[in-house]
Design an enzyme around this catalytic site. Structure first.
Site, short mmCIF file in Angstrom:
data_model
loop_
_atom_site.label_atom_id
_atom_site.label_comp_id
_atom_site.label_asym_id
_atom_site.label_seq_id
_atom_site.Cartn_x
_atom_site.Cartn_y
_atom_site.Cartn_z
N GLY A 83 -51.43 -16.90 9.08
CA GLY A 83 -52.15 -16.34 10.23
C GLY A 83 -51.33 -15.20 10.80
N THR A 84 -51.67 -14.83 12.04
CA THR A 84 -50.93 -13.73 12.67
C THR A 84 -50.09 -14.23 13.84
OG1 THR A 84 -52.75 -13.29 14.16
CG2 THR A 84 -52.74 -12.08 12.07
N HIS A 101 -55.92 -27.73 13.90
CA HIS A 101 -56.60 -27.78 12.60
C HIS A 101 -57.95 -27.05 12.67
CE1 HIS A 101 -57.86 -29.51 8.78
NE2 HIS A 101 -59.00 -29.81 9.35
N ASN A 145 -50.87 -30.93 16.12
CA ASN A 145 -51.33 -30.00 15.08
C ASN A 145 -52.64 -29.36 15.49
OD1 ASN A 145 -51.53 -28.81 12.45
ND2 ASN A 145 -53.01 -30.40 11.89
N LEU A 167 -46.09 -32.84 6.85
CA LEU A 167 -44.80 -33.38 7.27
C LEU A 167 -44.80 -34.90 7.12
CD1 LEU A 167 -44.26 -31.12 10.41
CD2 LEU A 167 -43.06 -30.97 8.21
C1 GAR Z 1 -55.19 -21.50 13.00
O1 GAR Z 1 -56.54 -21.13 12.90
C2 GAR Z 1 -55.04 -22.99 12.71
O2 GAR Z 1 -56.18 -23.72 13.02
C3 GAR Z 1 -54.76 -22.97 11.22
O3 GAR Z 1 -53.94 -21.84 11.02
C4 GAR Z 1 -54.39 -20.80 11.90
C5 GAR Z 1 -53.21 -20.03 12.41
O4 GAR Z 1 -53.68 -18.87 13.03
N1 GAR Z 1 -54.10 -24.16 10.79
C6 GAR Z 1 -54.26 -24.68 9.57
O5 GAR Z 1 -54.98 -24.23 8.73
C7 GAR Z 1 -53.40 -25.91 9.30
N2 GAR Z 1 -54.17 -26.87 8.58
P1 GAR Z 1 -52.79 -17.93 13.93
O6 GAR Z 1 -51.57 -17.59 13.08
O7 GAR Z 1 -53.63 -16.73 14.22
O8 GAR Z 1 -52.41 -18.69 15.14
#
Ligand code: GAR
Length: 239
Positions: A24-25, A129, A127, A113
């Site tokens: 992600g960012t 999700h 977490n 984890l």
């Molecule tokens: C989020 O959308 C979160 O729900 C997802 O990663 C993204 C991170 O975004 N998590 C997963 O997929 C874990 N199973 P961000 O870097 O823009 O916050």
């Protein structure tokens, strides 16, 4: 701290470790930092941000805010002859002993984890999700319109969003939950449901989901920091 007693100067800050990746960012990390700066999350600070990939944009965000930014690369670990569970134990130890974390927030962390990690933070790792989850192992979850959809487990980021579109679900959303050794089955703190529109692509739908994530993740952390979350029989009780 007992519930509902306002923070007074001298009380210790709750130290949060935020775990991210390069998938992600770091936008949810940014939302958490903003909520702390605005006083929406009280009595807390982000003590460290950890990524398992060094090119995670969230690490740059952390450094800009003068927050410790650490890369802990699993592949490096394995190359040095260590096991996956050694990695979990080392990560738990680092966060507990070195950064004295009270709460761990997985905000885009992609590695499961194990108990080797969880034993350092029992009921203290939450977490985020990108799918709607029930507390526990039920296969289905009810949407607000009564439709039952299959819980989206084991899929990350875009894949989880694509799955919801492919299944023709009327809605999907995100869940903040405590982690347990059973993946994506821990006690749920908050969910946000997002309607899927006829012309939605992963990009348009995920944008609306993230807008909601930026609200529910800080909200869940604020509740934790105010000691308003208890876990009873695998469910979150709001005190
Ligand atoms: C989020 O959308 C979160 O729900 C997802 O990663 C993204 C991170 O975004 N998590 C997963 O997929 C874990 N199973 P961000 O870097 O823009 O916050």
């Amino acid at each position: 701290m007992p519930p509902n007693i306002p923070f007074s100067p001298g009380d210790e800050m709750i130290r949060i470790a935020v775990l991210i990746s390069n998938k992600g960012t770091g936008s949810n990390l940014a939302a958490v930092i903003k909520a702390i700066d605005r006083g929406e999350i009280k009595n807390a600070k982000v003590a460290v941000v950890v990524s398992n990939k060094e090119d995670a944009y969230g690490l740059i965000r952390a450094k800009k805010k003068k927050i410790h930014a650490v890369t802990m690369d699993l592949k490096d670990f394995i190359r040095r002859g260590k096991s996956r569970t050694d990695f979990d134990a080392a990560l738990g130890k680092l966060l507990k002993k070195e950064y004295k974390a009270d709460l761990v927030v997985l905000a885009g962390w992609m590695l499961i984890l194990s108990e080797k990690f969880i034993k350092y933070f029992p009921n203290k790792t939450i977490n985020l999700h990108p799918g709607l989850l029930p507390s526990g192992d039920a296969d289905f979850i009810k949407l607000s319109d009564g439709t039952k959809i299959r819980a989206i487990r084991g899929l990350h980021t875009d894949d989880a969003v694509q799955f919801a579109i492919d299944q023709g679900y009327p809605a999907t959303g995100s869940t903040v939950h405590f982690i347990t050794p059973k993946v994506d089955q821990g006690p749920v703190i908050i969910r946000s449901e997002v309607k899927i529109l006829p012309n939605d692509t992963v990009e348009t739908l995920y944008k609306r989901m993230k807008d909601e994530e930026h609200k529910i993740l800080p909200k869940a952390i604020a509740l934790f920091c105010e000691n308003k979350l208890k876990i009873k029989k695998g469910r979150v009780i709001f005190t």
